[in-house]
Design an enzyme around this catalytic site. Structure first.
Site, PDB file in Angstrom:
ATOM      1  N   SER A  79     -13.406 -29.596  29.702  1.00 49.72           N
ATOM      2  CA  SER A  79     -13.836 -28.816  28.451  1.00 49.72           C
ATOM      3  C   SER A  79     -12.617 -27.966  28.201  1.00 49.72           C
ATOM      4  O   SER A  79     -12.010 -27.552  29.017  1.00 49.72           O
ATOM      5  CB  SER A  79     -15.164 -28.377  28.376  1.00 49.72           C
ATOM      6  OG  SER A  79     -15.248 -26.969  29.254  1.00 49.72           O
ATOM      7  N   LYS A 129     -21.957 -19.041  36.432  1.00 50.36           N
ATOM      8  CA  LYS A 129     -23.143 -18.810  35.962  1.00 50.36           C
ATOM      9  C   LYS A 129     -23.719 -20.548  36.081  1.00 50.36           C
ATOM     10  O   LYS A 129     -24.836 -20.914  36.144  1.00 50.36           O
ATOM     11  CB  LYS A 129     -23.609 -18.597  34.367  1.00 50.36           C
ATOM     12  CG  LYS A 129     -22.840 -19.487  33.250  1.00 50.36           C
ATOM     13  CD  LYS A 129     -23.326 -19.000  32.023  1.00 50.36           C
ATOM     14  CE  LYS A 129     -22.738 -19.551  30.693  1.00 50.36           C
ATOM     15  NZ  LYS A 129     -22.883 -19.147  29.673  1.00 50.36           N
ATOM     16  N   ASP A 130     -22.805 -21.345  36.368  1.00 51.17           N
ATOM     17  CA  ASP A 130     -23.108 -22.664  36.605  1.00 51.17           C
ATOM     18  C   ASP A 130     -23.556 -23.179  38.000  1.00 51.17           C
ATOM     19  O   ASP A 130     -23.763 -24.164  38.290  1.00 51.17           O
ATOM     20  CB  ASP A 130     -22.360 -23.648  36.140  1.00 51.17           C
ATOM     21  CG  ASP A 130     -22.014 -23.738  34.560  1.00 51.17           C
ATOM     22  OD1 ASP A 130     -22.953 -23.406  33.755  1.00 51.17           O
ATOM     23  OD2 ASP A 130     -20.809 -23.949  33.928  1.00 51.17           O
ATOM     24  N   ARG A 146     -33.049 -18.864  28.369  1.00 52.64           N
ATOM     25  CA  ARG A 146     -32.692 -17.439  28.515  1.00 52.64           C
ATOM     26  C   ARG A 146     -32.689 -16.884  27.120  1.00 52.64           C
ATOM     27  O   ARG A 146     -33.319 -15.822  26.764  1.00 52.64           O
ATOM     28  CB  ARG A 146     -31.587 -17.039  29.343  1.00 52.64           C
ATOM     29  CG  ARG A 146     -31.387 -15.561  29.301  1.00 52.64           C
ATOM     30  CD  ARG A 146     -30.010 -15.482  30.100  1.00 52.64           C
ATOM     31  NE  ARG A 146     -28.771 -15.837  29.430  1.00 52.64           N
ATOM     32  CZ  ARG A 146     -28.167 -15.621  28.380  1.00 52.64           C
ATOM     33  NH1 ARG A 146     -28.430 -14.294  27.738  1.00 52.64           N
ATOM     34  NH2 ARG A 146     -27.108 -16.075  28.057  1.00 52.64           N
ATOM     35  N   ARG A 147     -31.718 -17.431  26.389  1.00 49.41           N
ATOM     36  CA  ARG A 147     -31.756 -17.039  24.952  1.00 49.41           C
ATOM     37  C   ARG A 147     -32.821 -17.281  24.208  1.00 49.41           C
ATOM     38  O   ARG A 147     -33.315 -16.381  23.325  1.00 49.41           O
ATOM     39  CB  ARG A 147     -30.414 -17.357  24.169  1.00 49.41           C
ATOM     40  CG  ARG A 147     -29.120 -17.082  24.897  1.00 49.41           C
ATOM     41  CD  ARG A 147     -27.796 -17.545  24.410  1.00 49.41           C
ATOM     42  NE  ARG A 147     -26.551 -17.351  24.997  1.00 49.41           N
ATOM     43  CZ  ARG A 147     -25.666 -18.006  25.561  1.00 49.41           C
ATOM     44  NH1 ARG A 147     -25.721 -19.388  25.364  1.00 49.41           N
ATOM     45  NH2 ARG A 147     -24.575 -17.416  26.235  1.00 49.41           N
ATOM     46  N   ARG A 204     -26.594 -28.335  21.910  1.00 47.54           N
ATOM     47  CA  ARG A 204     -25.429 -28.483  23.225  1.00 47.54           C
ATOM     48  C   ARG A 204     -24.251 -29.133  22.362  1.00 47.54           C
ATOM     49  O   ARG A 204     -23.966 -29.460  21.200  1.00 47.54           O
ATOM     50  CB  ARG A 204     -26.006 -29.523  24.015  1.00 47.54           C
ATOM     51  CG  ARG A 204     -27.151 -29.000  24.980  1.00 47.54           C
ATOM     52  CD  ARG A 204     -27.492 -29.971  26.207  1.00 47.54           C
ATOM     53  NE  ARG A 204     -26.318 -30.115  26.682  1.00 47.54           N
ATOM     54  CZ  ARG A 204     -25.914 -31.133  27.878  1.00 47.54           C
ATOM     55  NH1 ARG A 204     -26.896 -31.912  27.927  1.00 47.54           N
ATOM     56  NH2 ARG A 204     -25.064 -31.025  28.438  1.00 47.54           N
ATOM     57  N   GLY A 205     -23.038 -29.131  23.125  1.00 45.02           N
ATOM     58  CA  GLY A 205     -21.658 -29.456  22.870  1.00 45.02           C
ATOM     59  C   GLY A 205     -20.821 -28.256  22.743  1.00 45.02           C
ATOM     60  O   GLY A 205     -20.966 -27.015  23.244  1.00 45.02           O
ATOM     61  N   ARG A 235     -20.476 -27.059  17.771  1.00 42.98           N
ATOM     62  CA  ARG A 235     -21.842 -26.163  17.467  1.00 42.98           C
ATOM     63  C   ARG A 235     -21.536 -25.459  16.084  1.00 42.98           C
ATOM     64  O   ARG A 235     -22.462 -25.385  15.164  1.00 42.98           O
ATOM     65  CB  ARG A 235     -22.079 -24.990  18.445  1.00 42.98           C
ATOM     66  CG  ARG A 235     -22.617 -25.680  19.677  1.00 42.98           C
ATOM     67  CD  ARG A 235     -22.958 -24.649  20.873  1.00 42.98           C
ATOM     68  NE  ARG A 235     -23.066 -25.154  22.215  1.00 42.98           N
ATOM     69  CZ  ARG A 235     -23.608 -24.463  23.261  1.00 42.98           C
ATOM     70  NH1 ARG A 235     -24.436 -23.428  23.161  1.00 42.98           N
ATOM     71  NH2 ARG A 235     -23.412 -25.128  24.347  1.00 42.98           N
ATOM     72  N   CYS A 268     -35.517 -24.933  36.613  1.00 43.49           N
ATOM     73  CA  CYS A 268     -34.818 -24.948  35.518  1.00 43.49           C
ATOM     74  C   CYS A 268     -35.240 -24.651  34.053  1.00 43.49           C
ATOM     75  O   CYS A 268     -34.628 -24.609  33.124  1.00 43.49           O
ATOM     76  CB  CYS A 268     -33.848 -26.428  35.509  1.00 43.49           C
ATOM     77  SG  CYS A 268     -34.862 -27.839  35.602  1.00 43.49           S
TER      78      CYS A 268
END
Length: 359
Positions: free
Chosen positions: A59, A133-134, A181-182, A200-201, A206, A293
């Protein structure tokens, strides 16, 4: 099981240039069971053998982080500043391949790191650059993650073409996010809103969906927008009090093989110790919770005005109806910060009860 081979893709030009995009169009993909790896078509000229290969996702944000790492390595070590001394290897992960389902449904940890870890262990890359965070709270055997680059802004950014903030969105408005979380924190504070959770994306995708009216707003990590030079899209920035960040949000981690002393030496020069200790504290909290998850978890360690560590932690139900929070203050030292993270996690586990994390 045969895993996908990772083959070096030398990218000597800036990650966002037209040249880069055109060259990537000529890339073919070799697919294996574990994922796909970008392979550059053979070049007629003989290339110099790289001294160091950096593994990363493909990405634009991941590449920006890989280039930041490359540039810091070149500045810190003269032999790495020579042409061709560093190559960047693009590895497609499970999380990249499966885009049609929510991350919680495709499950498990390491969705964006597993194939990169395999390439590291196989010797196809020398170091791996991750968004922290991943990274799961456990590391594969024979790998270490001794280096964190200076942390970017940990806050989340609100983006909308119709409202200046979450609080100004009309009742029933749809907010897009891929983060539980958000979602939980949005619904806890604004239960009159709706959330599309499989939003996602990449950032461009987005924003296009937002412009097309698929959703009325979205929330993205400010750190990523800054690294992509896309902060002009930010409508407003959410405070830590309004949206506690994900564990290790805004932090870049660099991993290598535990027995590769040369690579350890290379990346040690890049480590930002204040960031590393904050990440260690937050990951100790996450490790104790060991939520599925499908469990919204947030945690943030920072240095307060007195120079001590202030840690804040949160767990929530996905619908936002139940939010549990705690905080700790203590010395900004590794032993104390690990203990703070663990203790905060144990407190929330006790408050949540045995069935909370099986929701």
């Amino acid at each position: 099981m045969e895993t996908a081979a990772a083959i070096a893709l030398a990218l000597p030009y800036p990650p966002f240039s037209t040249t880069r995009r055109r060259r990537l169009e000529r890339v073919c993909l070799t697919k294996g069971e574990a994922g796909s790896v970008a392979v550059e078509q053979p070049q007629p000229t003989k290339e110099k053998i790289a001294l160091l290969k950096i593994g990363t996702r493909g990405s634009l944000l991941a590449l920006a982080q890989a280039y930041e790492t490359r540039n810091k390595l070149m500045s810190a070590h003269s032999e790495l500043a020579e042409d061709g001394a560093i190559q960047i290897v693009i590895i497609k992960t499970t999380g990249d391949r499966i885009r049609t389902q929510p991350l919680a449904d495709i499950g498990g940890k390491g969705l964006f790191t597993k194939e990169i870890d395999e390439a590291l262990l196989n010797g196809q890359i020398d170091i791996a650059v991750h968004s922290m965070k991943d990274v799961p709270t456990y590391l594969p055997d024979k790998t270490i993650l001794p280096c964190n680059l200076p942390r970017e802004d940990v806050r989340d950014a609100f983006i909308s073409f119709t409202a200046p903030s979450l609080a100004h969105l009309p009742h029933g408005s749809l907010v897009g996010t891929a983060s539980l979380r958000r979602k939980s924190q949005i619904l806890h504070k604004c239960p009159y809103l709706n959330v599309l959770e499989n939003f996602r994306g990449n950032v461009d995708t987005r924003l296009t969906k937002l412009n097309e009216g698929v959703v009325q707003a979205t929330i993205l990590a400010l750190a990523g927008l800054k690294r992509l030079n896309m902060t002009e899209n930010v409508t407003s920035i959410l405070s830590i009090e309004d949206m506690l960040p994900a564990v290790a949000q805004g932090a870049i981690g660099i991993a290598c093989r535990s027995n590769d002393h040369k690579m350890v030496e290379y990346i040690a020069a890049l480590n930002h110790e204040e960031t590393r200790l904050a990440v260690v504290c937050e990951r100790a909290f996450l490790h104790i919770l060991n939520g599925s998850c499908r469990t919204p978890i947030a945690g943030y360690a920072s240095r307060n005005e007195d120079g001590d560590c202030l840690f804040r932690g949160l767990v929530a139900s996905p619908d936002g109806t139940c939010v549990l929070e705690t905080s700790r203050v203590g010395p900004y030292t590794v032993e104390d910060m690990i203990e703070m993270g663990k203790d905060a996690g144990k407190e929330l586990l006790s408050q949540a009860g045995p069935n909370f994390f099986s929701i």
